[in-house]
Motif scaffolding. Sequence first.
Motif, mmCIF file in Angstrom:
data_model
loop_
_atom_site.group_PDB
_atom_site.id
_atom_site.type_symbol
_atom_site.label_atom_id
_atom_site.label_comp_id
_atom_site.label_asym_id
_atom_site.label_seq_id
_atom_site.Cartn_x
_atom_site.Cartn_y
_atom_site.Cartn_z
ATOM 1 N N ARG A 53 0.930 -1.316 0.170
ATOM 2 C CA ARG A 53 -0.078 0.211 -0.011
ATOM 3 C C ARG A 53 0.780 1.212 -0.081
ATOM 4 O O ARG A 53 2.001 1.081 0.546
ATOM 5 N N TYR A 54 0.354 2.357 -0.908
ATOM 6 C CA TYR A 54 1.144 3.283 -0.862
ATOM 7 C C TYR A 54 0.822 4.219 0.756
ATOM 8 O O TYR A 54 -0.228 4.083 1.276
ATOM 9 N N ARG A 55 1.846 4.850 1.130
ATOM 10 C CA ARG A 55 1.991 5.626 2.320
ATOM 11 C C ARG A 55 2.855 6.636 2.508
ATOM 12 O O ARG A 55 3.842 6.764 1.808
ATOM 13 N N TYR A 72 -3.243 8.359 -2.984
ATOM 14 C CA TYR A 72 -3.428 6.830 -2.823
ATOM 15 C C TYR A 72 -4.803 6.301 -2.804
ATOM 16 O O TYR A 72 -5.016 5.067 -3.433
#
Length: 239
Positions: A53-55, A72
């Motif tokens: 996941r993008y963060r 995101y």
Amino acid sequence: MDRAYLATLEELTGLLVEEATLEGLLSQVLELTARAVATSAAVSVTVVDEHGRYRTAARSSEDAELVDVVQYELVQGPCVEALERGEERYVADFGTNERWPEVAERARQLGFGCVLAVPLSVNGVVIGALNVFGASVDGLSTADRELVRRIAAPAASTLANARAFLRVHRLAEQLQEALASRVVIEQAKGVLMAREGCDADTAFELLRRTSQDANRRLREVARAIVVRHEAAARGRDGG
């Protein structure tokens, strides 16, 4: 520009990786970038976590992260593309950007006029994106953008080294924990063998069964046995 770049490069290469957490190191990278690019309004770093996941791993302001989060959720935007494609993205004017209208609208609401997203890559592998926001339309000059590009390379190397160090450090901790667990289990087996008059395999089976019945980790059960044995031994010596 050269003076600002050289000063930033010197500080980046001087960061002591072993004394910083990854988050702390990223915060230092952001601080150095913001200081070098005086026209920047905010800076953030986008990465992909262990779950894919993008963060936002670090940001100089909450507003920058709020713009990142929209990207995101939509899985699109300059910072997402910089990370996914390994290509720089510059939005000179959020007010006229039609490619990512929802991202642009959120950025404008938060007071940003432009953004430059530069991939952070090491040996051809992209490990993140450095996002530099400007307050005004086209608020990052050609010189500013070139400075961000030049900062991105040593910043990426510093972060890659930090991640490698932290992985090795975590592995060492896991190995140390495994070794400590093995030692205490062997000690507990010795106590049971002496107490029950059984062999090593039977002692281990007793440990395993107790662990399952009590719904406790094997190491915890073993430690409890060793602690009780040592306490009893001290009591006998004291008596």
